[in-house]
Design an enzyme around this catalytic site. Structure first.
Site: not given
Length: 490
Positions: A93, A151, A162, A176-177, A179, A252, A254, A286, A464
């Site tokens: 992926d 992200a 998270k 929500k991952p 896309e 979190e 850039g 990042c 985090e």
């Protein structure tokens, strides 16, 4: 690999079709093949997920700390048992080399979940004596339903970073991952359910960020949003979250992080660190230290050491255990990185190596960009000012400590910074003056579960990992108890 079955949403402990009727495709960036068609969550799906999460959260929060801890520990065990198959899916992926996904992505995500599973019993209130007949006690209570928006660069790791503190604190999460890389978050949802998490406590809603993400940030039933992504998108998420229902946020975002090499540094060590700070994960990290400052007198020697190490980069079959460099995550992102490279050339930076796509057998159909090093860079150049998020290193020279500190801080970003020096006094003196939330001395890139990570300035809000993140998923209730007779003035 053959094309996967159409991917659905994961709500209330199982897969369900999106009501929106919309779909998108996820692509293997190593070769351009379609991996799967994925259903996109719409507004009605978000409403369903919130209702499910509200139901599940009540059950989850009512469990004892040890019960919740045991369930999360079971999820850790399953993650580790399935490390290789999850890593293979992550490689397909994202395009990242299997040598990386199999040793970093799931491994570090599971470590964070294990860390928070162990911290659950530590969530305690306090007792505050007021006088002989009265005292106050506090409780840390969960927020309720929270949202995570991930992200594309570390899909399952971000989902775990998270969800782990959120669930440990007794919340439910709707995730929500991206896309671009949505597949492993759905597998994580399966694992949580298998481990015994009540239905609804971890729902996954694939979808386009500008739509599904906004439905989440707008929804009044969500108490907090944790977002990882770019600064511009983060500002929109924060504005929507505040305007809708004054949600709490963790951002979190850039970075354009400085790596400072001092004149007393071991240049071999410095070059090793600079390589990891720029080309690990094909530069899609990042915290990357893309502004590499070296003393002017060391420039030529340092350039040669970097070139020697670039020769060791092994791009190719992402499942070959020797490969340590993969394609970029998508073709649009590849094109954006190439635009930055063209801009660097246009503005006068000298290409030390790379500067184009990788060509040849195995590369032509994928989103490959050659490891690129620019030298003779200036602070005002676009490639030095803006986050590229690809395999592009910028070398800059300096003359004095004060100068390099000033220039390192001359940015809207403040995510990370690092220095390489043999002088312990200088190490601490300089690092304390750098305006960044994550700093490294004589190393780069490690973010263990115990270490709070996050940015200064435009690079983020909140943290985090670490103990403080667990606490950020709770709200404090204060209760005063009076044992004497209450005295009214009326």
């Amino acid at each position: 690999m053959s094309r996967m079955a159409e991917q659905q949403l994961y709500i209330h402990g199982g897969y369900t079709s999106a009501t929106s009727g919309r779909t998108f495709e996820t692509i293997n960036p190593a070769n351009g093949n379609v991996l799967a068609t994925v259903q996109a969550a719409g507004r009605e799906d978000v409403d369903r997920a919130v209702k499910s999460a509200q139901q599940g959260q009540k059950i989850w929060a009512a469990m004892t700390a040890m019960e919740r801890s045991r369930i999360l520990r079971r999820a850790v065990d399953i993650l580790r048992e399935r490390n290789n198959e999850l890593a293979k899916l992550e490689t397909l992926d994202t395009g990242k080399a299997y040598s990386e996904t199999s040793t970093v992505d799931i491994v570090t995500g599971a470590d964070v979940l294990e860390y928070y599973a162990g911290l659950i019993p530590s969530l305690e209130g306090s007792q505050i004596p007021l006088r002989e007949t009265s005292f106050v006690y506090t409780r840390r209570e969960p927020l309720g339903v929270v949202a995570g928006i991930g992200a594309w660069n570390y899909p399952i790791q971000i989902a775990l970073w998270k969800s782990a503190p959120a669930l440990a604190a007794g919340n439910a999460m709707i995730f929500k991952p991206s896309e671009v890389t949505p597949l492993t978050a759905l597998k994580l949802a399966e694992i949580y359910s298998e481990a015994g998490l009540p239905d609804g406590v971890f729902n996954v809603l694939p979808g386009v960020g500008a739509e599904t993400g906004q439905y989440l940030t707008d929804h009044p039933g969500i108490a907090k949003v944790s977002f990882t992504g770019g600064v511009a998108s983060g500002k929109k998420v924060m504005a929507n979250s505040a305007a809708s229902s004054l949600k709490e946020v963790t951002m979190e975002l850039g970075g354009k992080s400085p790596l400072i090499v001092f004149d007393d540094a071991d240049l071999d060590l410095a070059a090793d660190i600079a390589m990891m700070a720029n080309f690990f994960s094909s530069g899609q990290v990042c915290t990357n230290g893309t502004r590499v400052f070296v003393p002017a007198k060391c420039k030529a020697a340092f350039e040669q050491k970097i070139l020697a190490r670039v020769e060791r980069i092994r791009a190719g079959d992402v499942f070959d255990p020797q490969t340590n460099f993969g394609p970029l995550v998508s073709f649009p992102h590849r094109d954006n990185v190439l635009r930055y490279i063209a801009k660097g050339k246009e503005e006068g930076a000298r290409v030390l190596c790379g500067g184009d796509v990788l060509k040849g057998d195995g590369f032509d159909n994928g989103a490959w960009v050659a490891p690129t090093v620019f030298t003779d860079c200036r602070d005002e150049m676009t490639i030095v000012r803006e986050e590229i998020f690809g395999p592009v290193m910028s070398l800059l020279t300096y003359e004095s400590e004060d100068e390099v500190i000033r220039r390192a801080n001359d940015t809207d970003y403040g995510l990370a910074a690092g220095i390489v020096t043999a002088d312990l006094n200088r190490a601490h003196r300089v690092i304390h003056q750098l305006e960044a939330g994550i700093c490294w001395i004589n190393t780069w890139g490690e973010s263990p579960a115990e270490m709070p990570v996050g940015g200064y300035k435009h690079s983020g809000i909140g943290r985090e990992n670490g103990v403080m993140t667990l606490q950020s998923y709770t709200q404090v209730k204060s209760i005063q108890v009076e044992m004497a007779k209450f005295q009214s003035i009326f």
